[in-house]
Structure formats: structure tokens, C-alpha cells
Scaffold this motif. Structure first.
Motif, PDB file in Angstrom:
ATOM      1  N   UNK A   1       0.838  -1.190   0.000  1.00 44.96           N
ATOM      2  CA  UNK A   1       0.000   0.000   0.000  1.00 44.96           C
ATOM      3  C   UNK A   1       0.881   1.251   0.000  1.00 44.96           C
ATOM      4  N   UNK A   2       0.373   2.374  -0.525  1.00 44.55           N
ATOM      5  CA  UNK A   2       1.175   3.600  -0.542  1.00 44.55           C
ATOM      6  C   UNK A   2       1.355   4.156   0.866  1.00 44.55           C
ATOM      7  N   UNK A   3       2.563   4.585   1.181  1.00 45.97           N
ATOM      8  CA  UNK A   3       2.843   5.156   2.500  1.00 45.97           C
ATOM      9  C   UNK A   3       2.483   6.635   2.514  1.00 45.97           C
ATOM     10  N   UNK A   4       1.790   7.046   3.549  1.00 43.87           N
ATOM     11  CA  UNK A   4       1.440   8.457   3.698  1.00 43.87           C
ATOM     12  C   UNK A   4       2.671   9.268   4.107  1.00 43.87           C
ATOM     13  N   UNK A   5       2.754  10.492   3.597  1.00 43.14           N
ATOM     14  CA  UNK A   5       3.829  11.407   3.979  1.00 43.14           C
ATOM     15  C   UNK A   5       3.320  12.490   4.919  1.00 43.14           C
ATOM     16  N   UNK A   6       2.138  12.311   5.469  1.00 38.56           N
ATOM     17  CA  UNK A   6       1.548  13.312   6.353  1.00 38.56           C
ATOM     18  C   UNK A   6       2.360  13.470   7.628  1.00 38.56           C
ATOM     19  N   UNK A   7       2.554  14.717   8.013  1.00 37.07           N
ATOM     20  CA  UNK A   7       3.256  15.018   9.263  1.00 37.07           C
ATOM     21  C   UNK A   7       2.330  14.950  10.471  1.00 37.07           C
ATOM     22  N   UNK A   8       1.045  14.717  10.225  1.00 36.51           N
ATOM     23  CA  UNK A   8       0.079  14.670  11.316  1.00 36.51           C
ATOM     24  C   UNK A   8       0.045  13.310  12.006  1.00 36.51           C
ATOM     25  N   UNK A   9       0.696  12.306  11.401  1.00 37.08           N
ATOM     26  CA  UNK A   9       0.709  10.970  12.006  1.00 37.08           C
ATOM     27  C   UNK A   9       1.727  10.961  13.143  1.00 37.08           C
ATOM     28  N   UNK A  10       1.316  10.618  14.352  1.00 37.16           N
ATOM     29  CA  UNK A  10       2.261  10.589  15.482  1.00 37.16           C
ATOM     30  C   UNK A  10       3.435   9.656  15.219  1.00 37.16           C
ATOM     31  N   UNK A  11       4.595  10.026  15.745  1.00 41.73           N
ATOM     32  CA  UNK A  11       5.821   9.263  15.509  1.00 41.73           C
ATOM     33  C   UNK A  11       5.762   7.850  16.087  1.00 41.73           C
ATOM     34  N   UNK A  12       4.874   7.633  17.038  1.00 43.97           N
ATOM     35  CA  UNK A  12       4.780   6.311  17.671  1.00 43.97           C
ATOM     36  C   UNK A  12       4.240   5.251  16.722  1.00 43.97           C
ATOM     37  N   UNK A  13       3.580   5.667  15.641  1.00 49.45           N
ATOM     38  CA  UNK A  13       3.014   4.716  14.692  1.00 49.45           C
ATOM     39  C   UNK A  13       4.020   4.414  13.594  1.00 49.45           C
ATOM     40  N   UNK A  14       4.060   3.132  13.218  1.00 50.77           N
ATOM     41  CA  UNK A  14       5.057   2.682  12.257  1.00 50.77           C
ATOM     42  C   UNK A  14       4.542   2.582  10.831  1.00 50.77           C
ATOM     43  N   UNK A  15       5.199   1.685  10.066  1.00 48.64           N
ATOM     44  CA  UNK A  15       4.922   1.566   8.633  1.00 48.64           C
ATOM     45  C   UNK A  15       3.499   1.091   8.360  1.00 48.64           C
ATOM     46  N   UNK A  16       2.997   0.157   9.165  1.00 47.64           N
ATOM     47  CA  UNK A  16       1.624  -0.336   8.944  1.00 47.64           C
ATOM     48  C   UNK A  16       0.618   0.815   9.007  1.00 47.64           C
ATOM     49  N   UNK A  17       0.753   1.647  10.012  1.00 46.50           N
ATOM     50  CA  UNK A  17      -0.189   2.753  10.171  1.00 46.50           C
ATOM     51  C   UNK A  17      -0.041   3.764   9.046  1.00 46.50           C
ATOM     52  N   UNK A  18       1.210   4.014   8.607  1.00 45.17           N
ATOM     53  CA  UNK A  18       1.416   4.957   7.502  1.00 45.17           C
ATOM     54  C   UNK A  18       0.827   4.398   6.201  1.00 45.17           C
TER      55      UNK A  18
END
Length: 292
Positions: free
Chosen positions: A203-220
Motif C-alpha cells: 500500500x502507498x505510505x502516507x507522507x503526512x506530518x500529522x501521524x504521530x511518531x509512535x506509529x510505524x509503517x503499517x499505520x502509515x
């Protein structure tokens, strides 16, 4: 001035009234025109909110400001250069904003006129029950999982990256797919037409800066697919066992069993309506407020 009932039924009387009154037809059309333009601007802002397109829109705004100022001051060369940028920038914008343009066009096609009616609620309930069984098992044992459910937007380009299964959805099969160190555990399961279409998809990885750093590749990846489609994605964290959902460019983290089941049923079973959207938005606001 008295008005006769016969005049009220006379079309010529009303034509004369609107032509002489400040609420003329042209006036009302101009008001409607302004309202439509502001609505489109609002929808555009909502569409690009939380994406990299926000920064690009700021750059476009700066170019227009430079163009206006240079025209006022009389900087002919700068004005000419900005004119060229604006003229050819339309083509560049289509390329740069391709995901946002695609989301916008797809959003226009998501009205009830284009939607097919859901006549198999039992199948949807069965599918959600299978998801729940797998999620509960994997969450307790901290087994990472990524499950994307296709809705109106086709996901064929991402399905092509996975390993074809075309299998019935069962909790046991989903659990076996995501067991660590098995051939299919790395990547996403994509569900299409109540079937597991593929496993191990990218799946395409999001480049959003709003995603908290605690979340990894799956969440992105889950947020990334929600940015380019209307798919719902289920994420189970292998670090904490927490369950999250993404939809409509929103990450809803750390959901309880009751919360994620309510969202899944609301999105996959209940027919589309404005009331449903309002109820879902209120629920999401409550969930996100409670997670702060």
C-alpha cells in the motif's frame, strides 16, 4: 398601493417586479454564484487537509501574490515570468496533485445515485464477525495485521502487487496469514466483494506530518490508502496489540472492540445518508477526543 389577486397570477407582473426590485434575477444568480464558489473552495480545503498538497497550495498562493504586486509596481519581467508559471502550472498541478484530483473526482461519484444498494447484509455481518474473531486473537497476542476493505474506489493497482487468494473470509484464515515468519504475513490483505482478493500487497505510505511518531509503517500504509481511496483499513499493532482504523484520510487509534465494530457496521452495512455521516462524524469526534 393595493394589489389585485389577478395581478398576483399575472406572469408579466412578476417579471416587472423582479426587474425593478433589488432582488432581481441577476442579483440572485450572482449570490448563488458566490455561494457555489465558496463551497468549492471549502471542499478543496477539506480535500487537501492533512496532505502534502497544503504546502503546494501555499506556494501557488505566493505566486499569485507576487504576480499581483509586480503588476501594481510595474515589474514587467517578473510579471511575465509569473504569467508563464501560472499558464503552464495548470498542467504541472494536475501531475503534482494527482492523488488529490483523483480523490476529488471519486468523491463526486460517491453519491447515492451511483451507489448500488446493499442487499446482502447477512454476508456483511458474517464478514465483520470474521474480522472481529481475527482481530481479537491477534490483538491479545500482539500479532501485527493490515487489512484493507475495498468499497467504491477500485484498488486493482494495489491488488496486482499482492499474492492472489480469492478466498472466503474467515477468522482462521486471516490469523494464519498474519502469523509471523509465514510467507504471506508481510504486507496487506485486500478484501474485495466479500472475498480475500490478495495477501502480502503493498500500500502507498502516507507522507503526512500529522501521524504521530509512535506509529510505524503499517499505520502509515493504512493512512496512505485512505488518502487515495475510500477504503477502510484495519491495523493491529505488533508492539502494543492496539486496534486502529483508517478511513477518509483519518486515523482512529486505540479502539475498543465495541468502537471498531460500530464503525465497521456503520460503514459496511448501513446505507449511505447524510444522517449516517453526521452520526459517524460525531462518533469519531468522541473517539478521538477520548484518546487525547
Amino acid at each position: 398601493m393595493s394589489i389585485q389577486w389577478s395581478e398576483l397570477l399575472d406572469w408579466n407582473y412578476w417579471q416587472q417586479f423582479f426587474s425593478t426590485n433589488f432582488l432581481s434575477v441577476n442579483f440572485l444568480v450572482n449570490i448563488l454564484d458566490i455561494i457555489v464558489v465558496w463551497y468549492l473552495i471549502y471542499k478543496l480545503i477539506m480535500l487537501v487537509r492533512g496532505t502534502k498538497a497544503v504546502q503546494l497550495l501555499k506556494g501557488v498562493a505566493v505566486i499569485f501574490v507576487i504576480r499581483t504586486v509586480s503588476e501594481i509596481i510595474g515589474l514587467k519581467t517578473v510579471s511575465w515570468l509569473t504569467d508563464q508559471v501560472i499558464t503552464y502550472g495548470v498542467i504541472a498541478a494536475v501531475v503534482i496533485f494527482q492523488p488529490e484530483v483523483r480523490r476529488g473526482l471519486e468523491h463526486l461519484g460517491r453519491s447515492s445515485f451511483f451507489r448500488s444498494t446493499r442487499s446482502e447484509e447477512q454476508e456483511d455481518e458474517k464478514m465483520i464477525a470474521a474480522f472481529d474473531k481475527a482481530i481479537q486473537y491477534m490483538s491479545r497476542r500482539k500479532i501485527g495485521a493490515l487489512i484493507t476493505i475495498e468499497r467504491n474506489t477500485g484498488l486493482d493497482e494495489y491488488i496486482e502487487t499482492g499474492i492472489a487468494l480469492d478466498a472466503d473470509i474467515t477468522g482462521e484464515l486471516l490469523i494464519n496469514i498474519f502469523i509471523p515468519n509465514t510467507p504471506l504475513h508481510d504486507g496487506a490483505v485486500i478484501v474485495k466483494h466479500n472475498k480475500i482478493a490478495v495477501a502480502s500487497a503493498y500500500l502507498p505510505l502516507s507522507e503526512s506530518n500529522l501521524i504521530p511518531k509512535e506509529f510505524g509503517t503499517r499505520h502509515r500504509a493504512a493512512v496512505g490508502i485512505s488518502e487515495v481511496s475510500d477504503a477502510i483499513t484495519i491495523v493491529v499493532s505488533e508492539e502494543t496489540g492496539d486496534v486502529s482504523l483508517t478511513l477518509n484520510n483519518e486515523l482512529i487509534p486505540r479502539l475498543s472492540q465495541e468502537e471498531y465494530l460500530k464503525i465497521l457496521r456503520n460503514e459496511l452495512i448501513i446505507p449511505e445518508s447524510d444522517e449516517k455521516k453526521n452520526l459517524l462524524q460525531s462518533f469519531l469526534d468522541g473517539v478521538k477526543g477520548g484518546k487525547k
